[in-house]
Scaffold this motif. Sequence first.
Motif, PDB file in Angstrom:
ATOM      1  N   SER A  84       0.828  -1.209   0.000  1.00  0.00           N
ATOM      2  CA  SER A  84       0.000   0.000   0.000  1.00  0.00           C
ATOM      3  C   SER A  84       0.857   1.251   0.000  1.00  0.00           C
ATOM      4  N   TYR A  85       2.066   1.183  -0.556  1.00  0.00           N
ATOM      5  CA  TYR A  85       2.963   2.329  -0.613  1.00  0.00           C
ATOM      6  C   TYR A  85       3.383   2.583  -2.048  1.00  0.00           C
ATOM      7  N   LYS A  86       3.443   3.842  -2.402  1.00  0.00           N
ATOM      8  CA  LYS A  86       3.961   4.227  -3.702  1.00  0.00           C
ATOM      9  C   LYS A  86       5.476   4.300  -3.599  1.00  0.00           C
ATOM     10  N   GLY A  87       6.158   3.515  -4.360  1.00  0.00           N
ATOM     11  CA  GLY A  87       7.611   3.497  -4.320  1.00  0.00           C
ATOM     12  C   GLY A  87       8.155   2.493  -5.300  1.00  0.00           C
ATOM     13  N   LYS A  88       9.443   2.574  -5.551  1.00  0.00           N
ATOM     14  CA  LYS A  88      10.107   1.664  -6.476  1.00  0.00           C
ATOM     15  C   LYS A  88      11.357   1.099  -5.800  1.00  0.00           C
ATOM     16  N   LEU A  89      11.665  -0.148  -6.122  1.00  0.00           N
ATOM     17  CA  LEU A  89      12.858  -0.812  -5.632  1.00  0.00           C
ATOM     18  C   LEU A  89      13.850  -0.923  -6.784  1.00  0.00           C
ATOM     19  N   LEU A  90      15.034  -0.294  -6.630  1.00  0.00           N
ATOM     20  CA  LEU A  90      16.085  -0.350  -7.639  1.00  0.00           C
ATOM     21  C   LEU A  90      17.127  -1.383  -7.206  1.00  0.00           C
ATOM     22  N   VAL A  91      17.614  -2.167  -8.151  1.00  0.00           N
ATOM     23  CA  VAL A  91      18.575  -3.216  -7.823  1.00  0.00           C
ATOM     24  C   VAL A  91      19.755  -3.159  -8.785  1.00  0.00           C
ATOM     25  N   VAL A  92      20.914  -3.572  -8.289  1.00  0.00           N
ATOM     26  CA  VAL A  92      22.120  -3.725  -9.107  1.00  0.00           C
ATOM     27  C   VAL A  92      22.676  -5.114  -8.835  1.00  0.00           C
ATOM     28  N   VAL A  93      22.906  -5.884  -9.887  1.00  0.00           N
ATOM     29  CA  VAL A  93      23.422  -7.239  -9.734  1.00  0.00           C
ATOM     30  C   VAL A  93      24.515  -7.479 -10.764  1.00  0.00           C
ATOM     31  N   THR A  94      25.327  -8.497 -10.520  1.00  0.00           N
ATOM     32  CA  THR A  94      26.316  -8.976 -11.474  1.00  0.00           C
ATOM     33  C   THR A  94      26.347 -10.490 -11.349  1.00  0.00           C
ATOM     34  N   LYS A  95      27.432 -11.134 -11.774  1.00  0.00           N
ATOM     35  CA  LYS A  95      27.559 -12.584 -11.649  1.00  0.00           C
ATOM     36  C   LYS A  95      28.851 -12.924 -10.940  1.00  0.00           C
ATOM     37  N   ASP A  96      28.827 -14.048 -10.189  1.00  0.00           N
ATOM     38  CA  ASP A  96      30.020 -14.465  -9.461  1.00  0.00           C
ATOM     39  C   ASP A  96      30.856 -15.405 -10.323  1.00  0.00           C
ATOM     40  N   ALA A  97      31.873 -16.018  -9.717  1.00  0.00           N
ATOM     41  CA  ALA A  97      32.803 -16.870 -10.465  1.00  0.00           C
ATOM     42  C   ALA A  97      32.155 -18.138 -10.995  1.00  0.00           C
ATOM     43  N   ASN A  98      31.029 -18.550 -10.408  1.00  0.00           N
ATOM     44  CA  ASN A  98      30.320 -19.742 -10.856  1.00  0.00           C
ATOM     45  C   ASN A  98      29.127 -19.397 -11.724  1.00  0.00           C
ATOM     46  N   ASN A  99      29.079 -18.143 -12.210  1.00  0.00           N
ATOM     47  CA  ASN A  99      28.019 -17.668 -13.104  1.00  0.00           C
ATOM     48  C   ASN A  99      26.657 -17.591 -12.420  1.00  0.00           C
ATOM     49  N   ASN A 100      26.642 -17.448 -11.092  1.00  0.00           N
ATOM     50  CA  ASN A 100      25.407 -17.231 -10.349  1.00  0.00           C
ATOM     51  C   ASN A 100      25.159 -15.737 -10.193  1.00  0.00           C
TER      52      ASN A 100
END
Length: 356
Positions: A37-53
């Motif tokens: 019930s809140y107006k808002g956005k979630l921003l995310v930053v991701v990459t990959k580890d040595a095992n491609n996860n």
Amino acid sequence: MNVATFKYVLWAFGPAIDAFRLRQPVISVDGCHLKGSYKGKLLVVVTKDANNNILPLSYAIVDEESSHSWCWFFYQLRHFVAQDRQLCVISDRHQGIIHAMENLQEWKKPLAYHRFCLRHIRCNFMKRWGILTTNISESMNNVLRGARHLPIRACIDLTFNKTLQLFRKHSNVAMNYNTPLPSRMWRLFCNRDTRAQSHNLTKFDHNGGVYRIVTKLRINGTGGNTHTVHYFQQTCTCGKWKMERFPCSHALSVCRYRGDNPLSIVNNVYSTMTYKHQYNSAFVPLSHLDYWLESDWKILEDYSKLSVHQGRRRSNRFRNEMDIRHPDEPRKCGLCHQPGHNRRNSSNSQPRYNAM
């Protein structure tokens, strides 16, 4: 609300930042709606580890995906996470992201390169470390789907705990590896090394490291392809070695011929030691709410979401070619993901019993 004095919520994970410095310089950024019930956005930053996860780096809760909020987020990302490292940023075509990448000095070339459309991907296909889409950040959005329905403090707690569990899981897995590469990359290496032994090699310039490779002709008519390997430049005409920084079977064939250790031409970002270092860090618990700094802003409630809607709620995301099903592609069951039937007549569906 006065945008000039608006403050946002940002949390980055120290262990993830340390792990990021050991990994490929490609990040994926994306934003998603909070579902409560809140107006808002979630921003995310991701990459990959040595095992491609997938490896999460930082999150932020903002009021809207505007040019101001994205500029603030990228500024914090550069200051606390990326610092002076050269990066490639993969994103969708949101105007706020484009504005931030074009106007923030610390996100201009040569410190950062922004890629999103197929034209840019085609022109730079051999320079993206094998990451060409925002699927990894979309996957992280899906993982955090439950957190997005919660109030802000609970959303932060759940996201933090999920990331903590992710690091603890991979840390336990990494400590049990006794191979030079993590499991996924080790299987890929062994598969390519096995194929390399059946290739036909012709030496053109041994001192210059130029070789011609002809792959084995298979029974089904495939194979028999010709590639040129420039060993010292770490390039092959198949493009995999340069794009992934991981040797193709043609490069491994040359490596075996020269008597070198095949693992010596694998980039260190894929090593088991790197994988262990990426998750071998301690988390600092989130401080109690009483110790948080006072804020002069408030995320407003969205009362429209409390009303009852008829039918499926309309999506607000921009649809692209990944959302379009090919007309010749058969529909698949939502339970077993096999074509030819649906949920109602699937053999995996549970029988329904009427109350007596």
